[in-house]
Scaffold this active site. Structure first.
Site, PDB file in Angstrom:
ATOM      1  N   LYS A  55      -4.228 -46.860  -8.077  1.00  0.00           N
ATOM      2  CA  LYS A  55      -5.066 -47.973  -8.522  1.00  0.00           C
ATOM      3  C   LYS A  55      -4.262 -49.080  -9.229  1.00  0.00           C
ATOM      4  O   LYS A  55      -4.693 -50.231  -9.271  1.00  0.00           O
ATOM      5  CB  LYS A  55      -6.166 -47.488  -9.461  1.00  0.00           C
ATOM      6  CG  LYS A  55      -7.266 -46.679  -8.779  1.00  0.00           C
ATOM      7  CD  LYS A  55      -8.452 -47.533  -8.460  1.00  0.00           C
ATOM      8  CE  LYS A  55      -9.683 -46.808  -7.933  1.00  0.00           C
ATOM      9  NZ  LYS A  55      -9.606 -45.415  -7.619  1.00  0.00           N
ATOM     10  N   SER A  80     -15.152 -45.498 -15.243  1.00  0.00           N
ATOM     11  CA  SER A  80     -14.955 -44.363 -16.140  1.00  0.00           C
ATOM     12  C   SER A  80     -13.630 -43.706 -15.812  1.00  0.00           C
ATOM     13  O   SER A  80     -13.232 -42.733 -16.409  1.00  0.00           O
ATOM     14  CB  SER A  80     -16.090 -43.356 -15.956  1.00  0.00           C
ATOM     15  OG  SER A  80     -16.137 -42.947 -14.618  1.00  0.00           O
ATOM     16  N   GLU A 211     -13.374 -37.706   3.192  1.00  0.00           N
ATOM     17  CA  GLU A 211     -14.360 -37.811   2.116  1.00  0.00           C
ATOM     18  C   GLU A 211     -14.785 -36.423   1.666  1.00  0.00           C
ATOM     19  O   GLU A 211     -14.690 -35.465   2.430  1.00  0.00           O
ATOM     20  CB  GLU A 211     -15.630 -38.524   2.623  1.00  0.00           C
ATOM     21  CG  GLU A 211     -15.478 -39.996   2.850  1.00  0.00           C
ATOM     22  CD  GLU A 211     -16.792 -40.644   3.254  1.00  0.00           C
ATOM     23  OE1 GLU A 211     -17.210 -41.573   2.559  1.00  0.00           O
ATOM     24  OE2 GLU A 211     -17.395 -40.231   4.273  1.00  0.00           O
ATOM     25  N   GLY A 215     -20.236 -36.380  -0.299  1.00  0.00           N
ATOM     26  CA  GLY A 215     -20.237 -37.848  -0.416  1.00  0.00           C
ATOM     27  C   GLY A 215     -19.733 -38.497   0.853  1.00  0.00           C
ATOM     28  O   GLY A 215     -18.784 -39.270   0.827  1.00  0.00           O
ATOM     29  N   ASP A 217     -20.688 -40.841   2.797  1.00  0.00           N
ATOM     30  CA  ASP A 217     -21.363 -42.103   3.119  1.00  0.00           C
ATOM     31  C   ASP A 217     -20.612 -42.920   4.168  1.00  0.00           C
ATOM     32  O   ASP A 217     -21.222 -43.523   5.049  1.00  0.00           O
ATOM     33  CB  ASP A 217     -21.577 -42.945   1.858  1.00  0.00           C
ATOM     34  CG  ASP A 217     -20.282 -43.196   1.116  1.00  0.00           C
ATOM     35  OD1 ASP A 217     -19.823 -42.270   0.428  1.00  0.00           O
ATOM     36  OD2 ASP A 217     -19.708 -44.292   1.246  1.00  0.00           O
ATOM     37  N   SER A 311      -3.469 -39.288  -3.863  1.00  0.00           N
ATOM     38  CA  SER A 311      -3.826 -40.569  -4.487  1.00  0.00           C
ATOM     39  C   SER A 311      -3.738 -40.609  -6.005  1.00  0.00           C
ATOM     40  O   SER A 311      -3.620 -41.685  -6.585  1.00  0.00           O
ATOM     41  CB  SER A 311      -5.233 -40.975  -4.042  1.00  0.00           C
ATOM     42  OG  SER A 311      -6.171 -39.980  -4.408  1.00  0.00           O
TER      43      SER A 311
HETATM   44  C1  LIG Z   1     -10.254 -44.611  -6.848  1.00  0.00           C
HETATM   45  C2  LIG Z   1      -9.625 -43.395  -6.318  1.00  0.00           C
HETATM   46  C3  LIG Z   1      -9.854 -42.970  -4.986  1.00  0.00           C
HETATM   47  C4  LIG Z   1     -10.768 -43.709  -4.047  1.00  0.00           C
HETATM   48  O1  LIG Z   1     -10.228 -44.958  -3.701  1.00  0.00           O
HETATM   49  P1  LIG Z   1     -11.079 -46.087  -2.945  1.00  0.00           P
HETATM   50  O2  LIG Z   1     -10.183 -47.253  -2.866  1.00  0.00           O
HETATM   51  O3  LIG Z   1     -12.315 -46.335  -3.772  1.00  0.00           O
HETATM   52  O4  LIG Z   1     -11.452 -45.524  -1.617  1.00  0.00           O
HETATM   53  C5  LIG Z   1      -9.175 -41.854  -4.540  1.00  0.00           C
HETATM   54  N1  LIG Z   1      -8.353 -41.139  -5.344  1.00  0.00           N
HETATM   55  C6  LIG Z   1      -8.124 -41.504  -6.621  1.00  0.00           C
HETATM   56  C7  LIG Z   1      -7.201 -40.683  -7.439  1.00  0.00           C
HETATM   57  C8  LIG Z   1      -8.737 -42.651  -7.149  1.00  0.00           C
HETATM   58  O5  LIG Z   1      -8.508 -43.003  -8.422  1.00  0.00           O
END
Ligand SMILES: *Cc1c(COP(=O)(O)O)cnc(C)c1O
Length: 349
Positions: A55, A80, A211, A215, A217, A311
């Site tokens: 992010k 959050s 996903e 969830g 979607d 991620s």
């Molecule tokens: C926000 C987040 C996601 C999802 O990312 P999107 O861009 O909303 O699809 C996945 N993994 C982590 C660790 C995140 O912080």
């Protein structure tokens, strides 16, 4: 075909802005996991990114594009989770005020980390609200109007999407050509940016989204051909508890993503264990989505060179130890309206 919100040039420009600011996270390989999947797997460790998740890429790219006047007034974000920390750190690095609207029951570690980034930064604060009784959109709109703040959404914004896409750009530089790329999907910011970068560099690549089962979607939206809205999903993947993909992200997913598959919470827990054991990495439940699809055999990509984005790695340590020991997980789902740890304690016999 409609014009997509971002192009490859936008991802390249984002990479320039992030150069020397975002971490160039490592790409890891592992014989045991290659053997398990029959594929040659490259893991992009965004859990080691600044603030512990990809992010930071999108937030910094978006904030660095603001005009001097916008910078003077500052930004506002609602989250959050990891987006709050990312915006807070980016604001600090760029020296602009940041107001983070967070639920008062957000995980304590995330509140503390966000507060730390904002310490001493002019005009900055965390505004806590009660998610049962207060409307955060109204709170945000009032603050934004009073102070002239620019709102930075977590995924549905071209500069955020382009910033997230630099994860795939970097990974392909590091790993070389890939046959497939697996990316988790919440609101779709990460996968849309990554799909634009990956399909430009490797036109034959198959980009798959993953996903949580509860969830799904985006999977349903692809089937329906339009954005489907669901209720707040009950899953341990708290970063993917979004109720729909975005107006900007969805058309990119429709155009460039081969398929979206789902995994269960139990599969996420087992994947967390594999990643700890074999890669020695702490990965949060949401960060395990893409890896779980491969390690659990949801996608069979035998014989292929596969990129997997891990991620993020922000997970409460007590909760994490319960996932590793098999005493946390789908039987003790975090309450989406409360702290995950609170739910575990409440549910304990
Ligand atoms: C926000 C987040 C996601 C999802 O990312 P999107 O861009 O909303 O699809 C996945 N993994 C982590 C660790 C995140 O912080």
């Amino acid at each position: 075909m409609p014009q997509l919100a971002i192009s490859f040039a936008d991802v390249l420009a984002a990479a320039d802005r992030l150069h020397g600011v975002a971490r160039r996270t490592p790409v890891l390989t592992c014989d045991a996991l290659d053997e398990r999947t029959g594929a040659q797997v490259f893991f992009k460790a965004e859990n080691l990114q600044r603030v512990g998740a990809f992010k930071f890429r999108g937030a910094y790219n978006a904030l660095s594009r603001l005009t001097p006047q916008q910078r003077e007034h500052g930004v506002i974000a609602f989250s959050s989770g990891n987006h709050a920390q990312a915006v807070a750190l980016a604001a600090r690095l760029l020296n602009m005020p940041a107001v983070l609207v967070m639920p008062h029951d957000a995980p304590a570690i995330k509140l503390a980390a966000t507060r730390e980034h904002l310490r001493g930064l002019r005009g900055s604060e965390i505004v806590l609200y009660d998610r049962y009784t207060e409307d955060r959109a109204a709170i945000g709109a009032r603050l934004a109007a009073e102070r002239g703040l620019t709102s930075i959404p977590p995924f549905d914004h071209p500069d955020v999407m382009a910033g997230q896409g630099t994860a795939a750009l970097e990974m392909i530089e590091q790993a070389g050509p890939l046959d497939a790329l697996l990316v988790c999907v919440g609101g779709g910011g990460l996968i849309s940016g990554c799909a634009v970068a990956a399909t430009h560099l490797l036109p034959e690549i198959a980009v798959h989204g993953v996903e949580p089962e509860a969830g799904n979607d985006t999977q349903r939206s692809l089937k329906a051909g339009h954005i489907v809205q669901i209720g707040v999903p009950q899953t341990i993947a708290d970063g993917a508890q979004t109720t729909s993909s975005g107006l900007l992200t969805f058309p990119v997913i429709q155009a460039l993503v081969r398929s979206v598959v789902t995994v269960t919470d139990a599969q996420l827990v087992r994947t967390m264990q594999h990643l700890a054991q074999h890669l020695k990495l702490v990965v949060e439940p949401t960060g395990c989505l893409a890896a779980a699809a491969l390690l659990e055999g949801v996608l069979d990509l035998r014989g292929q060179r596969v990129g997997v984005i891990l991620s993020g790695g922000n997970v409460d340590l007590i909760q994490y130890s319960q996932f590793l020991s098999g005493t946390g997980g789908s039987a003790t789902l975090p309450d989406p309206h409360g702290g995950a740890l609170g739910a575990l304690i409440k549910d304990a016999p």
